[in-house]
Design a protein around this motif. Structure first.
Motif, PDB file in Angstrom:
ATOM      1  N   ILE A   1     -43.274 -61.577   2.669  1.00 34.43           N
ATOM      2  CA  ILE A   1     -43.680 -60.594   3.542  1.00 34.43           C
ATOM      3  C   ILE A   1     -44.575 -59.989   2.492  1.00 34.43           C
ATOM      4  CG2 ILE A   1     -43.356 -58.308   4.661  1.00 34.43           C
ATOM      5  CD1 ILE A   1     -42.546 -60.973   6.110  1.00 34.43           C
ATOM      6  N   LYS A   2     -46.040 -59.508   2.913  1.00 36.45           N
ATOM      7  CA  LYS A   2     -46.759 -58.849   2.275  1.00 36.45           C
ATOM      8  C   LYS A   2     -47.279 -57.583   2.647  1.00 36.45           C
ATOM      9  CE  LYS A   2     -47.812 -62.306  -0.357  1.00 36.45           C
ATOM     10  NZ  LYS A   2     -46.441 -62.481  -1.405  1.00 36.45           N
ATOM     11  N   PRO A   3     -47.457 -56.684   2.179  1.00 37.20           N
ATOM     12  CA  PRO A   3     -47.863 -55.199   2.562  1.00 37.20           C
ATOM     13  C   PRO A   3     -49.096 -55.420   3.763  1.00 37.20           C
ATOM     14  CG  PRO A   3     -47.456 -54.651   0.542  1.00 37.20           C
ATOM     15  CD  PRO A   3     -47.335 -56.309   0.767  1.00 37.20           C
ATOM     16  N   GLY A   4     -49.220 -54.587   4.722  1.00 40.95           N
ATOM     17  CA  GLY A   4     -50.214 -54.727   5.788  1.00 40.95           C
ATOM     18  C   GLY A   4     -49.967 -55.482   6.820  1.00 40.95           C
ATOM     19  N   MET A   5     -49.162 -56.503   6.931  1.00 43.84           N
ATOM     20  CA  MET A   5     -48.675 -57.510   7.800  1.00 43.84           C
ATOM     21  C   MET A   5     -48.132 -56.579   9.082  1.00 43.84           C
ATOM     22  SD  MET A   5     -46.826 -60.737   6.159  1.00 43.84           S
ATOM     23  CE  MET A   5     -47.778 -61.921   5.344  1.00 43.84           C
ATOM     24  N   LEU A   6     -48.307 -56.844  10.429  1.00 41.63           N
ATOM     25  CA  LEU A   6     -47.639 -56.350  11.419  1.00 41.63           C
ATOM     26  C   LEU A   6     -46.539 -56.949  12.026  1.00 41.63           C
ATOM     27  CD1 LEU A   6     -51.043 -55.858  13.438  1.00 41.63           C
ATOM     28  CD2 LEU A   6     -49.928 -54.077  12.418  1.00 41.63           C
ATOM     29  N   LEU A   7     -45.404 -55.977  12.337  1.00 42.04           N
ATOM     30  CA  LEU A   7     -44.030 -56.408  12.985  1.00 42.04           C
ATOM     31  C   LEU A   7     -44.256 -56.671  14.191  1.00 42.04           C
ATOM     32  CD1 LEU A   7     -41.401 -53.997  11.532  1.00 42.04           C
ATOM     33  CD2 LEU A   7     -41.778 -56.338  10.934  1.00 42.04           C
TER      34      LEU A   7
ATOM     35  N   GLY B   1     -44.809 -53.655  15.944  1.00 41.69           N
ATOM     36  CA  GLY B   1     -46.045 -53.184  15.872  1.00 41.69           C
ATOM     37  C   GLY B   1     -46.467 -52.266  14.560  1.00 41.69           C
ATOM     38  N   ARG B   2     -45.666 -51.843  13.916  1.00 41.66           N
ATOM     39  CA  ARG B   2     -45.861 -51.233  12.638  1.00 41.66           C
ATOM     40  C   ARG B   2     -46.393 -51.812  11.574  1.00 41.66           C
ATOM     41  NH1 ARG B   2     -43.718 -45.922  12.496  1.00 41.66           N
ATOM     42  NH2 ARG B   2     -44.963 -45.870  10.750  1.00 41.66           N
ATOM     43  N   ARG B   3     -47.152 -51.342  10.662  1.00 41.96           N
ATOM     44  CA  ARG B   3     -47.456 -52.254   9.489  1.00 41.96           C
ATOM     45  C   ARG B   3     -46.609 -51.914   8.365  1.00 41.96           C
ATOM     46  NH1 ARG B   3     -51.994 -54.749   9.572  1.00 41.96           N
ATOM     47  NH2 ARG B   3     -53.930 -53.836  11.009  1.00 41.96           N
ATOM     48  N   ILE B   4     -46.390 -53.044   7.770  1.00 41.82           N
ATOM     49  CA  ILE B   4     -45.366 -53.234   6.761  1.00 41.82           C
ATOM     50  C   ILE B   4     -46.006 -52.705   5.470  1.00 41.82           C
ATOM     51  CG2 ILE B   4     -44.036 -54.691   5.132  1.00 41.82           C
ATOM     52  CD1 ILE B   4     -43.830 -56.469   7.749  1.00 41.82           C
ATOM     53  N   THR B   5     -45.254 -51.906   4.676  1.00 39.17           N
ATOM     54  CA  THR B   5     -45.503 -51.176   3.613  1.00 39.17           C
ATOM     55  C   THR B   5     -44.814 -51.754   2.279  1.00 39.17           C
ATOM     56  OG1 THR B   5     -44.298 -49.454   3.450  1.00 39.17           O
ATOM     57  CG2 THR B   5     -46.435 -49.105   4.629  1.00 39.17           C
ATOM     58  N   GLU B   6     -45.070 -51.617   1.081  1.00 36.14           N
ATOM     59  CA  GLU B   6     -44.293 -51.964  -0.035  1.00 36.14           C
ATOM     60  C   GLU B   6     -43.129 -51.368  -0.035  1.00 36.14           C
ATOM     61  OE1 GLU B   6     -46.181 -51.535  -4.198  1.00 36.14           O
ATOM     62  OE2 GLU B   6     -47.949 -52.533  -3.306  1.00 36.14           O
TER      63      GLU B   6
ATOM     64  N   TYR C   1     -50.771 -62.853   9.963  1.00 38.28           N
ATOM     65  CA  TYR C   1     -50.255 -63.503   9.273  1.00 38.28           C
ATOM     66  C   TYR C   1     -51.192 -64.463   8.740  1.00 38.28           C
ATOM     67  CZ  TYR C   1     -47.508 -67.610   7.788  1.00 38.28           C
ATOM     68  OH  TYR C   1     -46.990 -68.679   7.097  1.00 38.28           O
ATOM     69  N   HIS C   2     -51.429 -64.797   7.408  1.00 33.27           N
ATOM     70  CA  HIS C   2     -52.604 -65.873   7.007  1.00 33.27           C
ATOM     71  C   HIS C   2     -51.814 -67.286   6.275  1.00 33.27           C
ATOM     72  CE1 HIS C   2     -55.314 -62.757   7.914  1.00 33.27           C
ATOM     73  NE2 HIS C   2     -54.661 -61.923   7.369  1.00 33.27           N
ATOM     74  N   GLY C   3     -50.919 -67.723   7.014  1.00 38.47           N
ATOM     75  CA  GLY C   3     -50.505 -68.924   6.434  1.00 38.47           C
ATOM     76  C   GLY C   3     -49.199 -68.780   5.247  1.00 38.47           C
TER      77      GLY C   3
END
Length: 68
Positions: free
Chosen positions: A9-15, A31-36, A57-59
């Motif tokens: 999981i990376k910051p900026g991804m959406l749940l 729908g919330r953005r994931i943060t560190e 998501y980018h792979g």
């Protein structure tokens, strides 16, 4: 929708769905953005997998189990 291991999981991804702890307390809404910070909180609660919205998501590795 991709289900990713917490380590991928990376910051900026959406749940794609809400994340709840083992006591059914809401940790982060869908729908919330994931943060560190949210990643640290998920790890502290033992969350191992998250369902991520495809557009954020980018792979990378995907697992076939449900979230949390």
């Amino acid at each position: 929708m991709p289900i990713l291991n917490i380590d991928d999981i990376k910051p900026g991804m959406l749940l794609a769905e809400a994340v709840r702890n083992h006591q059914d307390q809401l940790l982060l809404e869908s729908g919330r953005r994931i943060t560190e910070k949210s990643i640290r909180v998920f790890k502290s609660w033992g969350i191992r997998r998250l369902n991520i919205k495809p557009e954020s998501y980018h792979g990378g590795p995907v697992v076939g189990a449900a979230s949390t």
